[in-house]
Design an enzyme around this catalytic site. Structure first.
Site, PDB file in Angstrom:
ATOM      1  N   GLY A  53       0.814  -1.208   0.000  1.00  0.00           N
ATOM      2  CA  GLY A  53       0.000   0.000   0.000  1.00  0.00           C
ATOM      3  C   GLY A  53       0.851   1.263   0.000  1.00  0.00           C
ATOM      4  N   TYR A  54       1.891   1.273   0.811  1.00  0.00           N
ATOM      5  CA  TYR A  54       2.784   2.429   0.894  1.00  0.00           C
ATOM      6  C   TYR A  54       3.526   2.641  -0.416  1.00  0.00           C
ATOM      7  CZ  TYR A  54       6.819   5.230   2.384  1.00  0.00           C
ATOM      8  OH  TYR A  54       7.796   6.196   2.490  1.00  0.00           O
ATOM      9  N   ALA A  55       4.089   1.554  -0.964  1.00  0.00           N
ATOM     10  CA  ALA A  55       4.837   1.670  -2.214  1.00  0.00           C
ATOM     11  C   ALA A  55       3.935   2.135  -3.353  1.00  0.00           C
ATOM     12  CB  ALA A  55       5.490   0.329  -2.569  1.00  0.00           C
TER      13      ALA A  55
END
Length: 253
Positions: free
Chosen positions: A160-162
């Protein structure tokens, strides 16, 4: 510092806005740019005390800095911040988007609310500030957004962050081409594991040591390492670097 000659021959000082300037990397960036003779606006969202501590460290060293609040994802608040900067300093030459949040979980287990929170700060926030930078940066200016080396490492739990940082890279690279003729560079910095309080929190000493050993240089990055990369892109030596993602990670990816 106010009487310093800028790198473009003007007697006016260069002016930088650093979003997330109260954080570990943001604070280091603010101090480094101030050491270059740049007047620095230390933006913060929730930690006025930390932002004021960064300002004090800059002014004690002989630099110029002020702290200003704002929600990076709110266009009204950030327009107000840019208006205040222009009223106080006359314009903006450098914008550095270090503001961001990282929430980790496997994709199958990540709550949509967590993904939406990251998207709001990391993607929408970068969009809002980049749009203002595109409209207001003076000739000779630089916009520096922040990605992550996890876009290459593909570590489980970081999906999700990437994904938010992949969006930041896409916006950055396209905006660099859209600003043709403006004499403004647009780049992104992609740090690897960096020894900030946010990174260390919740990790065992053994895990931190294992992560540090993964890089060929066998150490974690420091906020100052990342700040040096930003200083290069914001300064005269980096003027021919445009539309790029610089991986500042000691060779980990």
């Amino acid at each position: 510092m106010n009487g310093a000659v800028s790198q473009h021959g003007s007697s006016r000082p260069r002016v930088a806005v650093v979003t997330g300037g109260s954080g570990g990397i943001g604070g280091a960036v603010a101090r480094r740019l101030a050491a270059d003779g740049t007047a620095v606006v230390v933006h913060y969202a929730g930690s006025a005390a930390k932002a004021e501590a960064v300002v004090k460290s800059v002014t004690v060293a002989g630099g110029t800095a002020v702290a200003l609040p704002g929600d990076v994802a709110d266009p009204t608040e950030m327009t107000g911040l840019f208006d205040a900067v222009e009223e106080r300093f006359g314009g903006v030459d450098v914008v550095v988007n270090t503001a961001g949040i990282m929430l980790l979980a496997p994709l199958a287990e990540m709550e949509l609310e967590a993904f939406d929170r990251m998207h709001r700060v990391n993607v929408r926030g970068t969009f809002v500030v980049s749009r203002l930078a595109a409209r207001r940066l003076r000739p000779g200016g630089a916009l520096i957004n922040f990605s992550t080396s996890v876009t290459r490492l593909q570590q489980p739990g970081y999906g999700g962050y990437a994904a938010t940082k992949g969006a930041v890279e896409a916006m950055t690279l396209i905006l660099a081409r859209e600003l043709r003729g403006r004499d403004v560079t647009v780049n992104a910095v992609a740090p690897g594991p960096t020894a900030t309080p946010l990174f260390v929190e919740g990790k065992s000493d053994e895990l931190i040591a294992r992560i540090a050993a993964a890089a060929p240089l066998e150490r974690l990055g420091t906020p100052e390492d990342i700040a040096e990369t930003v200083s290069f892109l914001a300064g005269p030596a980096g003027r021919w670097i445009n539309g790029q993602v610089l991986f500042s990670n000691g060779g980990i990816a």
